[in-house]
Design an enzyme around this catalytic site. Structure first.
Site, mmCIF file in Angstrom:
data_model
loop_
_atom_site.group_PDB
_atom_site.id
_atom_site.type_symbol
_atom_site.label_atom_id
_atom_site.label_comp_id
_atom_site.label_asym_id
_atom_site.label_seq_id
_atom_site.Cartn_x
_atom_site.Cartn_y
_atom_site.Cartn_z
ATOM 1 N N ASP A 133 0.869 -1.160 0.000
ATOM 2 C CA ASP A 133 0.000 0.000 0.000
ATOM 3 C C ASP A 133 0.918 1.225 0.000
ATOM 4 O OD1 ASP A 133 -2.310 1.657 0.382
ATOM 5 O OD2 ASP A 133 -1.881 1.698 2.527
ATOM 6 N N ASP A 188 -0.037 5.037 1.303
ATOM 7 C CA ASP A 188 -0.171 5.957 2.428
ATOM 8 C C ASP A 188 -0.089 5.232 3.761
ATOM 9 O OD1 ASP A 188 -0.531 8.294 0.839
ATOM 10 O OD2 ASP A 188 -2.547 7.585 0.383
#
Length: 283
Positions: A8, A10
Site C-alpha cells: 500500500d 499511504d
C-alpha cells in the site's frame, strides 16, 4: 513463478496522512473557500473512507451545500469534487517533493532485498497515481521506482475494503495469490488484501494503531531499521521477529499463512496502469 511483494502507499511507504494528505486537504479547503478544517481527530475518522475524492464528497451534506452555496446538481458536484481533488493532489505532490514526509523504517531496505532476490514489486493504492508515484520515488529512488508496477486511484470501481485493487494487481503482474505478500497499514487495507486471498503484514501508522487487525499474518510497528527497531504487536505464526522484518520472514509467511483463495474473477479496470520498465529486479 517468482514471489511478489505488494505495498500500500499511504502510511506504509511513508507517514503521508498526517504530514501530507491532511495539510493538503485543509489548504485546498481554504483555497476554494470551503468552511471546513479537519483536525487530527476529524481526520482519524475521514481516513477510514477509501479515496481522497470520496472523503471530500462525504462533506457534501445538504447543510454544508446550503451554507456554502455549493451546487446541488450531482453532475456539478462531481465535477467540483474532481477539481478540488486535482488541487489537493498538486499540493500534496509538492510536499512530497519538498521532503516533508520521511520514509517509514525498513521500506527501502526490504525493497532492495526483494529486488536482489528477484521478487516482483508493486504498489496497490486508492490514492491518485501521481501522488503514489511521487511518494514511491521519494522513498526508494527514481531508478528503483521504475521497477514497480503501480495500480492506483480510480483504476477500479470499488476501493478498499473491497478487494478490487488487489485482484487487478494480481492480474496485472501475473502473480498467484499464494505467491504474494502484501504490506498494509489499515484495517480496510487488510480486509481488501485478505478478501483477495493474500498474506498480509501490517505496519501500523499514525491513524491506524488502534484498529482491529484480526487475520493479519504479522502486525508490527514498522519493518524496522538500525535506528528504529520493529516492535512486534501480533505474531500469530511465532516467527520470532528480530529488530528488522526481513525478506526471509516474509518468505516464511508464504508457507505458514493460508488466506482463503482469491475469487476466480477479476474486476474490469477503468484505466490501464503503467507496467514496470523491465524485469522487476533490473537495476
Amino acid at each position: 513463478m517468482s514471489p511478489a511483494l505488494i505495498f500500500d502507499c499511504d502510511g506504509v511507504l511513508a507517514d503521508t496522512e498526517r504530514y501530507g494528505h491532511l495539510p493538503a486537504f485543509n489548504e485546498t479547503f481554504a483555497e476554494v473557500g470551503l468552511p471546513v478544517r479537519w483536525s487530527d481527530a476529524d481526520y482519524a475518522r475521514y481516513v477510514q473512507i477509501g479515496g481522497g475524492k470520496e472523503r471530500m464528497a462525504s462533506l457534501l451534506t445538504p447543510e454544508l451545500v446550503a451554507a456554502a452555496g455549493l451546487p446541488t446538481d450531482p453532475g456539478e458536484q462531481a465535477a467540483m469534487v474532481a477539481d478540488w481533488h486535482r488541487r489537493k493532489t498538486a499540493r500534496y505532490t509538492a510536499k512530497v517533493a519538498a521532503g516533508a514526509m520521511p520514509a517509514r523504517p525498513g521500506i527501502a531496505r526490504i525493497v532492495e532485498e526483494a529486488a536482489d532476490a528477484g521478487w516482483t514489486l508493486a504498489v496497490a493504492s486508492t490514492s491518485a497515481e501521481p501522488a503514489v508515484r511521487a511518494v514511491l520515488e521519494h522513498v526508494v529512488g527514481a531508478d528503483r521506482a521504475r521497477d514497480f508496477a503501480v495500480f492506483a486511484g480510480d483504476v477500479v470501481a470499488h476501493k478498499k475494503p473491497a478487494p478490487d485493487i488487489y485482484l487487478l494487481t494480481l492480474g496485472g503482474i501475473g502473480a498467484r495469490a499464494a505467491d504474494v505478500v502484501v504490506v498494509e497499514d489499515s484495517a480496510n487495507g487488510l480486509r481488501a488484501a485478505r478478501a483477495a486471498g493474500l498474506t498480509t503484514v501490517v505496519t501500523v501508522s499514525t491513524y491506524t494503531v488502534a484498529e482491529d487487525f484480526t487475520g493479519a499474518a504479522l502486525v508490527v510497528s514498522s519493518l524496522g531499521d538500525p535506528d528504529e527497531k520493529a516492535q512486534v504487536i501480533d505474531d500469530p505464526h511465532r516467527l520470532g521477529i528480530g529488530p528488522e522484518v526481513t525478506l526471509a520472514d516474509l518468505a516464511r509467511l508464504l508457507h505458514l499463512d493460508r488466506p482463503r483463495p482469491a475469487p476466480p474473477t477479476r474486476p474490469t479496470p477503468s484505466a490501464v496502469p503503467t507496467p514496470p520498465r523491465s524485469h522487476p529486479h533490473a537495476r
